[in-house]
Scaffold this active site. Structure first.
Site, PDB file in Angstrom:
ATOM      1  N   GLY A 134       0.842  -1.198   0.000  1.00 38.06           N
ATOM      2  CA  GLY A 134       0.000   0.000   0.000  1.00 38.06           C
ATOM      3  C   GLY A 134       0.871   1.239   0.000  1.00 38.06           C
ATOM      4  N   GLN A 151       3.193   9.969   0.813  1.00 35.81           N
ATOM      5  CA  GLN A 151       4.489   9.292   0.944  1.00 35.81           C
ATOM      6  C   GLN A 151       5.419   9.595  -0.227  1.00 35.81           C
ATOM      7  OE1 GLN A 151       2.455   5.339   1.976  1.00 35.81           O
ATOM      8  NE2 GLN A 151       4.423   5.181   3.020  1.00 35.81           N
ATOM      9  N   CYS A 180       5.995  -0.088   7.193  1.00 33.85           N
ATOM     10  CA  CYS A 180       5.620   1.055   6.354  1.00 33.85           C
ATOM     11  C   CYS A 180       6.812   1.433   5.494  1.00 33.85           C
ATOM     12  CB  CYS A 180       5.227   2.221   7.259  1.00 33.85           C
ATOM     13  SG  CYS A 180       4.744   3.698   6.354  1.00 33.85           S
ATOM     14  N   LEU A 181       6.554   1.728   4.223  1.00 33.88           N
ATOM     15  CA  LEU A 181       7.646   2.124   3.328  1.00 33.88           C
ATOM     16  C   LEU A 181       8.305   3.419   3.808  1.00 33.88           C
ATOM     17  CD1 LEU A 181       5.964   1.319  -0.109  1.00 33.88           C
ATOM     18  CD2 LEU A 181       7.849   0.072   0.971  1.00 33.88           C
ATOM     19  N   HIS A 188      -4.405   1.925   7.913  1.00 35.37           N
ATOM     20  CA  HIS A 188      -3.012   2.397   7.947  1.00 35.37           C
ATOM     21  C   HIS A 188      -2.812   3.508   6.902  1.00 35.37           C
ATOM     22  CE1 HIS A 188       1.532   1.457   7.938  1.00 35.37           C
ATOM     23  NE2 HIS A 188       1.375   2.232   6.877  1.00 35.37           N
ATOM     24  N   GLU A 189      -3.347   3.277   5.698  1.00 38.49           N
ATOM     25  CA  GLU A 189      -3.142   4.242   4.609  1.00 38.49           C
ATOM     26  C   GLU A 189      -3.949   5.526   4.828  1.00 38.49           C
ATOM     27  OE1 GLU A 189      -0.750   3.812   2.639  1.00 38.49           O
ATOM     28  OE2 GLU A 189      -0.407   1.695   3.010  1.00 38.49           O
ATOM     29  N   HIS A 222      -2.157   7.848   6.974  1.00 39.13           N
ATOM     30  CA  HIS A 222      -1.137   8.649   6.275  1.00 39.13           C
ATOM     31  C   HIS A 222      -1.735   9.956   5.763  1.00 39.13           C
ATOM     32  CE1 HIS A 222       2.539   6.346   6.085  1.00 39.13           C
ATOM     33  NE2 HIS A 222       1.930   5.263   5.632  1.00 39.13           N
TER      34      HIS A 222
HETATM   35 NI    NI Z   1       2.641   3.270   5.540  1.00 39.06          NI
END
Ligand code: NI
Length: 176
Positions: A47, A52, A95-96, A137-138, A141
């Site tokens: 995701g 991000q 998480c990236l 989670h997304e 963000h």
């Molecule tokens: Ni993330």
């Protein structure tokens, strides 16, 4: 298509709130395609939120199909949680934007999400399992929240300290 640079904590941009998308057009779809390519190019990314890659738009891309299955790219524009169940579930999240750290996070096990798709069509869908975890989670963000905000302050403090140190070392490595 372009692979975009993924911002990592403690970059302050990740703490800002993204704005709703007003129009779903070809330019937006080209950006969504870039987000998907960036996600597929990343290590184990399932995701990615627009913030991000430094873009303040309420857009999420996701693919929960797993490595050995055919690709199943999804995008969620202006996603909104319209309902959450009382039951909670604990998943190990990464998480990236917080590379190399994983933590168990407790979230509602089920939720319902309203969003626009790639063509701008509105949907409302019930989520459970990995999808429920990932969409929450997304969406976090998009509101400047990271998964580490959901864990104990002691553990978060340790991770933030290490991320700051890693960033300092990286900055120093370039000053030659
Ligand atoms: Ni993330």
């Amino acid at each position: 298509m372009t692979i975009l640079r993924i911002l990592t904590a403690p970059n302050p941009v990740l703490r800002t709130t993204s704005k709703p998308v007003k129009k779903v057009d070809d330019a937006l779809r080209a950006f969504i395609d870039d987000m998907l390519e960036t996600m597929y190019h990343s290590e184990n990314g399932i995701g990615l939120a627009a913030i991000q890659v430094g873009v303040h738009k309420r857009i999420i891309v996701m693919d929960l199909s797993g490595e050995d299955a055919p690709k199943n790219p999804k995008c969620y524009i202006n996603p909104e949680i319209t309902w959450t169940g009382e039951e909670v579930a604990i998943h190990s999240e990464g998480c990236l934007s917080v590379p190399e750290y994983y933590a168990e996070v407790e979230r509602p096990a089920k939720c319902r999400v309203k969003y626009l798709d790639y063509r701008g069509k509105e949907h409302e869908q019930e989520a459970e399992g990995l999808f429920a975890t990932c969409i929450q989670h997304e969406i976090d963000h998009l509101d400047g929240i990271l998964f580490i905000d959901h864990i104990s302050s002691l553990k978060r403090g340790m991770i933030v300290k290490k991320l700051n140190k890693a960033q300092r070392e990286k900055a120093q490595a370039h000053t030659i």
